[in-house]
Scaffold this motif. Structure first.
Motif, PDB file in Angstrom:
ATOM      1  N   UNK A 246      -2.597 -35.958 -32.643  1.00  0.00           N
ATOM      2  CA  UNK A 246      -2.707 -34.906 -31.634  1.00  0.00           C
ATOM      3  C   UNK A 246      -1.982 -35.345 -30.375  1.00  0.00           C
ATOM      4  N   UNK A 247      -1.291 -34.404 -29.758  1.00  0.00           N
ATOM      5  CA  UNK A 247      -0.451 -34.693 -28.606  1.00  0.00           C
ATOM      6  C   UNK A 247      -0.863 -33.742 -27.483  1.00  0.00           C
ATOM      7  N   UNK A 248      -1.445 -34.301 -26.407  1.00  0.00           N
ATOM      8  CA  UNK A 248      -1.965 -33.508 -25.291  1.00  0.00           C
ATOM      9  C   UNK A 248      -1.007 -33.636 -24.105  1.00  0.00           C
ATOM     10  N   UNK A 249      -0.706 -32.511 -23.464  1.00  0.00           N
ATOM     11  CA  UNK A 249       0.267 -32.517 -22.377  1.00  0.00           C
ATOM     12  C   UNK A 249       0.011 -31.336 -21.454  1.00  0.00           C
ATOM     13  N   UNK A 250       0.604 -31.381 -20.286  1.00  0.00           N
ATOM     14  CA  UNK A 250       0.617 -30.249 -19.360  1.00  0.00           C
ATOM     15  C   UNK A 250       1.946 -30.299 -18.634  1.00  0.00           C
ATOM     16  N   UNK A 251       2.900 -29.549 -19.127  1.00  0.00           N
ATOM     17  CA  UNK A 251       4.267 -29.640 -18.621  1.00  0.00           C
ATOM     18  C   UNK A 251       4.902 -28.250 -18.619  1.00  0.00           C
ATOM     19  N   UNK A 252       5.756 -27.978 -17.647  1.00  0.00           N
ATOM     20  CA  UNK A 252       6.407 -26.664 -17.599  1.00  0.00           C
ATOM     21  C   UNK A 252       7.471 -26.471 -18.663  1.00  0.00           C
ATOM     22  N   UNK A 253       8.016 -27.564 -19.182  1.00  0.00           N
ATOM     23  CA  UNK A 253       9.055 -27.502 -20.205  1.00  0.00           C
ATOM     24  C   UNK A 253       8.663 -28.423 -21.364  1.00  0.00           C
ATOM     25  N   UNK A 254       9.149 -28.082 -22.553  1.00  0.00           N
ATOM     26  CA  UNK A 254       8.824 -28.901 -23.720  1.00  0.00           C
ATOM     27  C   UNK A 254       9.969 -28.831 -24.715  1.00  0.00           C
ATOM     28  N   UNK A 255      10.284 -29.973 -25.322  1.00  0.00           N
ATOM     29  CA  UNK A 255      11.316 -30.024 -26.351  1.00  0.00           C
ATOM     30  C   UNK A 255      10.767 -30.592 -27.645  1.00  0.00           C
ATOM     31  N   UNK A 256      11.267 -30.088 -28.754  1.00  0.00           N
ATOM     32  CA  UNK A 256      10.977 -30.652 -30.075  1.00  0.00           C
ATOM     33  C   UNK A 256      12.333 -30.924 -30.719  1.00  0.00           C
ATOM     34  N   UNK A 257      12.515 -32.147 -31.224  1.00  0.00           N
ATOM     35  CA  UNK A 257      13.868 -32.530 -31.673  1.00  0.00           C
ATOM     36  C   UNK A 257      13.800 -33.543 -32.790  1.00  0.00           C
ATOM     37  N   UNK A 258      14.765 -33.468 -33.681  1.00  0.00           N
ATOM     38  CA  UNK A 258      15.107 -34.536 -34.601  1.00  0.00           C
ATOM     39  C   UNK A 258      16.614 -34.508 -34.767  1.00  0.00           C
ATOM     40  N   UNK A 259      17.194 -35.618 -35.114  1.00  0.00           N
ATOM     41  CA  UNK A 259      18.654 -35.719 -35.051  1.00  0.00           C
ATOM     42  C   UNK A 259      19.356 -34.941 -36.145  1.00  0.00           C
ATOM     43  N   UNK A 260      18.815 -35.004 -37.371  1.00  0.00           N
ATOM     44  CA  UNK A 260      19.504 -34.352 -38.490  1.00  0.00           C
ATOM     45  C   UNK A 260      18.491 -33.937 -39.537  1.00  0.00           C
ATOM     46  N   UNK A 298       3.550 -39.238  -3.500  1.00  0.00           N
ATOM     47  CA  UNK A 298       3.578 -39.671  -4.898  1.00  0.00           C
ATOM     48  C   UNK A 298       3.165 -38.508  -5.783  1.00  0.00           C
ATOM     49  N   UNK A 299       3.852 -38.349  -6.907  1.00  0.00           N
ATOM     50  CA  UNK A 299       3.469 -37.368  -7.918  1.00  0.00           C
ATOM     51  C   UNK A 299       3.280 -38.068  -9.254  1.00  0.00           C
ATOM     52  N   UNK A 300       2.348 -37.568 -10.055  1.00  0.00           N
ATOM     53  CA  UNK A 300       2.100 -38.151 -11.366  1.00  0.00           C
ATOM     54  C   UNK A 300       2.275 -37.100 -12.456  1.00  0.00           C
ATOM     55  N   UNK A 301       2.566 -37.584 -13.653  1.00  0.00           N
ATOM     56  CA  UNK A 301       2.869 -36.725 -14.796  1.00  0.00           C
ATOM     57  C   UNK A 301       2.596 -37.547 -16.039  1.00  0.00           C
ATOM     58  N   UNK A 302       2.000 -36.949 -17.074  1.00  0.00           N
ATOM     59  CA  UNK A 302       1.732 -37.753 -18.250  1.00  0.00           C
ATOM     60  C   UNK A 302       1.291 -36.961 -19.453  1.00  0.00           C
ATOM     61  N   UNK A 303       0.944 -37.698 -20.513  1.00  0.00           N
ATOM     62  CA  UNK A 303       0.517 -37.102 -21.761  1.00  0.00           C
ATOM     63  C   UNK A 303      -0.340 -38.109 -22.526  1.00  0.00           C
ATOM     64  N   UNK A 304      -1.013 -37.634 -23.564  1.00  0.00           N
ATOM     65  CA  UNK A 304      -1.895 -38.479 -24.368  1.00  0.00           C
ATOM     66  C   UNK A 304      -1.583 -38.312 -25.842  1.00  0.00           C
TER      67      UNK A 304
END
Length: 309
Positions: A246-260, A298-304
């Motif tokens: 499980x991937x927890x986040x709070x972000x205005x933008x998000x990417x999902x990627x794999x190379x090939x 200072x600003x903080x940003x993160x995920x779990x």
């Protein structure tokens, strides 16, 4: 706090700040981090020995989980303008290739720091401090970034994460056996990329009961880029089974990627910045997603990351 020797054994810390792997251990997980780029390089089940982080095979993609700073994504022409000068930065900035200093370590936490210097100011003319904290508790790893402005003027920046997770992790499985589960109902639009830049166009993405199949063709047109997802949790699962991550986040933008189509990983990427658009005028203060941090602030940003199975 222990570190890994060149042969992989856990050995006591020496006190030296070298480009080595540091480890955190809980009853559930063993986590490894490199001082180069303060890069997460391993999340392994303590009893199972299962590795969840992509092991940076250079024949495919030679990174594990690079930190994106002071920009996220690609600049138009690989350059930007600020106060009448032009500066050049590669895609995702420079933090991922810089040695960080280990400034704090406990049995459950590692903190690394990168600060501005004369060399970095040739490409990024700001005073800054970027600290990266890894905090392990049971089966959960919290990763957070704190950006501080020690200067007298505004600090313009973006920061993002790019962790790659191994799939398949099950014996005899293949990547296309897996799926990404979105937490909430989403009317998902993908912001399309043209040469690494936002094209200004969008395309729909089909979810089946909030599930996105990781097909071999999913990344044929580069990363899937989202803005303003309602979901604050994504999960990785083998189709028909419970999630293993499980991937927890709070972000205005998000990417999902794999190379090939054959890459044995998928990246889940929360960002608080984004690539330039093809029509951007290259002024840094006008860049979408750029943040302006006041002097002394200072600003903080993160995920779990939670390993569920």
């Amino acid at each position: 706090m222990w570190r890994r020797s060149e042969h992989g054994e856990l050995t006591p810390p020496t006190g030296k700040l070298e480009p080595m792997d540091y480890s955190l251990t809980s009853s559930d997980l063993i986590v490894g981090v490199k001082t180069l780029g303060a890069e997460l390089c391993s999340i392994k089940g303590a009893s199972s020995g299962v590795e969840y982080v992509w092991q940076a095979n250079p024949a495919d993609w030679g990174r594990h989980a690079p930190i994106l700073f002071p920009i996220v994504g690609k600049l138009k022409g690989d350059s930007y303008e600020y106060i009448g000068k032009t500066y050049h930065l590669p895609q995702h900035g420079f933090a991922r290739d810089q040695p960080f200093s280990l400034i704090e370590s406990t049995t459950s936490k590692l903190v690394f720091e990168l600060t501005s210097n004369d060399k970095l100011k040739l490409v990024y003319p700001f005073d800054f401090s970027l600290s990266v904290t890894y905090e392990l508790s049971g089966n959960s790893l919290r990763i957070s970034y704190a950006v501080k402005n020690p200067g007298t003027g505004p600090l313009l920046y973006s920061v993002g994460a790019h962790p790659a997770f191994r799939i398949p992790i099950h014996p005899k499985a293949k990547r296309s056996d897996y799926e990404i589960l979105f937490e909430k109902e989403e009317a998902v639009a993908v912001h399309l990329i043209d040469g690494g830049l936002l094209s200004g166009k969008t395309g729909p993405l089909s979810l089946e009961q909030n599930r996105l199949a990781i097909s071999d063709s999913l990344f044929d047109k580069d990363a899937l880029v989202f803005k303003g997802l309602a979901s604050k949790k994504l999960s990785l699962a083998k189709a028909g089974e419970a999630p293993f991550l499980n991937f927890y986040f709070d972000a205005p933008y998000f990417g999902i990627w794999s190379k090939s189509a054959t890459s044995q990983f998928v990246c889940l990427e929360p960002w608080n910045g984004i690539a330039d658009s093809v029509s951007h005028n290259q002024a840094l203060e006008k860049k979408e997603g750029i943040r302006s941090l006041a002097a002394g602030a200072t600003e903080t940003f993160g995920f779990t990351v939670e390993i569920a199975g």
